[in-house]
Motif scaffolding. Structure first.
Motif, PDB file in Angstrom:
ATOM      1  N   CYS A 104       0.871  -1.182   0.000  1.00 47.71           N
ATOM      2  CA  CYS A 104       0.000   0.000   0.000  1.00 47.71           C
ATOM      3  C   CYS A 104       0.907   1.231   0.000  1.00 47.71           C
ATOM      4  O   CYS A 104       1.768   1.369   0.868  1.00 47.71           O
ATOM      5  CB  CYS A 104      -0.894  -0.016   1.250  1.00 47.71           C
ATOM      6  N   GLY A 106       0.304   4.306   0.646  1.00 51.07           N
ATOM      7  CA  GLY A 106       0.078   5.265   1.739  1.00 51.07           C
ATOM      8  C   GLY A 106       0.920   5.021   2.980  1.00 51.07           C
ATOM      9  O   GLY A 106       1.364   5.964   3.627  1.00 51.07           O
ATOM     10  N   CYS A 107       1.119   3.747   3.328  1.00 49.35           N
ATOM     11  CA  CYS A 107       1.827   3.482   4.583  1.00 49.35           C
ATOM     12  C   CYS A 107       3.260   2.991   4.359  1.00 49.35           C
ATOM     13  O   CYS A 107       4.041   2.902   5.303  1.00 49.35           O
ATOM     14  CB  CYS A 107       1.064   2.474   5.437  1.00 49.35           C
ATOM     15  N   CYS A 121      -3.825   6.454   4.515  1.00 48.86           N
ATOM     16  CA  CYS A 121      -4.605   5.255   4.196  1.00 48.86           C
ATOM     17  C   CYS A 121      -5.271   4.653   5.438  1.00 48.86           C
ATOM     18  O   CYS A 121      -6.074   3.725   5.328  1.00 48.86           O
ATOM     19  CB  CYS A 121      -3.701   4.213   3.538  1.00 48.86           C
ATOM     20  N   HIS A 123      -3.710   3.006   7.735  1.00 47.49           N
ATOM     21  CA  HIS A 123      -2.926   1.884   8.261  1.00 47.49           C
ATOM     22  C   HIS A 123      -1.841   2.382   9.199  1.00 47.49           C
ATOM     23  O   HIS A 123      -1.577   3.575   9.274  1.00 47.49           O
ATOM     24  CB  HIS A 123      -2.275   1.107   7.100  1.00 47.49           C
ATOM     25  N   PHE A 128       1.742  -2.350   5.346  1.00 50.31           N
ATOM     26  CA  PHE A 128       1.572  -3.163   4.138  1.00 50.31           C
ATOM     27  C   PHE A 128       2.653  -2.825   3.108  1.00 50.31           C
ATOM     28  O   PHE A 128       2.391  -2.134   2.127  1.00 50.31           O
ATOM     29  CB  PHE A 128       0.168  -2.927   3.552  1.00 50.31           C
TER      30      PHE A 128
HETATM   31 ZN   LIG Z   1      -1.579   1.785   3.820  1.00 54.01          ZN
END
Ligand SMILES: [Zn+2]
Length: 335
Positions: A104, A106-107, A121, A123, A128
């Motif tokens: 992912c 975002g993280c 995101c 998280h 991830f």
């Molecule tokens: Zn994420």
């Protein structure tokens, strides 16, 4: 490495070691990963937890496969706690495992700032990251992620009528486990799963059948945190030749009170004081017997330790990056 040590020792975070105004008594915060790394190789502990060096190439295949399964069980049991049906919970578990494989944006490699203190995101930072050393299909000694997902499916089917009632997942608990006139030790334990039996349950993935070594700070610490004398290892095997009842096993590890007290009152303070000494002198000695491990060589062996002292800082820049500051919630494995 003495140059690097001197330059950055003031910012160390193994020294979550804070002076408290009590005649110089030190607070030491320890968890099982830091303690076992310290037992294995103090220099590795310095690289990993003071400098936060992470291998640019990512985790090894066996660690990645373990992480995929871990993410699956976390989201699976979390959903069961939220009263979803097992089939639905399985869907959420697999979706999370697939996101771990894919990554992912975002993280991954998220750096906290004032404007953005948490990944957008939703998280946890680097929750991830995507896999780097795990192909889709198994090849040679590498386990493929498709097989890991199949194993999660088999696990879900095998425990369809599970009597365990999960209560909490991936929870970090802390407790002061030792205090004398020199140190106070706060132990932090991450518990994979707590069920209605009130036992700590630890998920362990493996390729080969291994006996579980009970000389293990993680398990003994979990017992002291939970006030129990037993930890249950939830074994999840990746062997392709074994039937489900041979590769999914729940093994209790039991401790006498005397063994737990020995760990808590002798072993733990010994290493906490050793850590203070390393931090104070700025010298974390290498332990040569840890260079070759069960799952391959230490990440620093080839690229760092086997080079001349003058060259090591350069080598680190080439092969490692600065990862997030260690805390027991980040992960449960070292590089
Ligand atoms: Zn994420």
């Amino acid at each position: 490495m003495s140059e690097v040590d001197e330059r950055t020792i003031g910012e160390t975070n193994i020294q979550e070691i804070v002076d408290i105004p009590m005649g110089g008594k030190k607070n030491v915060i320890l968890d099982a990963t830091v303690l076992s790394t310290l037992m294995n190789c103090p220099r590795l502990a310095d690289f990993r937890f003071n400098h936060n060096f992470m291998s640019i190439g990512g985790k090894s295949n066996s660690l990645e496969c373990g992480s995929i399964t871990h993410v699956f069980t976390e989201y699976y049991y979390k959903s069961i706690i939220e009263r979803l049906k097992r089939e639905q919970a399985f869907g959420f578990g697999i979706a999370a495992a697939e996101l771990y494989i894919r990554g992912c944006k975002g993280c991954t490699e998220f750096v906290a700032s004032q404007e953005l203190p948490k990944p957008s995101c939703g998280h946890k930072p680097n929750e991830f990251p995507g896999v780097h050393n795990t192909p889709k299909d198994s090849e040679g000694s590498k386990t493929g992620w498709q097989w890991v997902l199949d194993t999660c499916d088999q696990y879900h089917n095998f425990y369809k009528n599970d009597h365990w009632e999960p209560l909490e997942v991936e929870v970090v608990k802390g407790k002061v486990l030792y205090e004398d006139n020199e140190v106070r030790i706060l132990w932090k334990a991450k518990l994979d799963l707590i069920s209605d039996t009130n036992q700590a349950i630890d998920h362990k993935t493996m390729k080969q059948n291994r006996n579980t070594n009970s000389m293990n700070s993680q398990f003994m610490g979990q017992c002291r945190i939970m006030d129990t004398q037993q930890v249950i290892i939830n074994k999840i095997g990746f062997q392709t030749t074994l039937k489900p009842d041979e590769k999914f096993k729940r093994l209790p590890i039991c401790y006498s009170h005397a063994r737990l007290i020995e760990w808590q009152s002798e072993t733990l303070p010994f290493y906490a004081k050793l850590l203070l000494m390393y931090a104070e002198t700025g010298h974390f000695p290498p332990n040569y017997s840890n260079c070759e491990g069960k799952y391959g060589n230490c990440a620093f062996y080839e690229h760092v330790c086997s080079h001349d002292p003058d060259d090591r800082e350069n080598q680190i820049k080439l092969h490692f990056m600065i990862g997030p500051t260690w805390n027991p919630q980040n992960d449960d494995e070292v590089i």
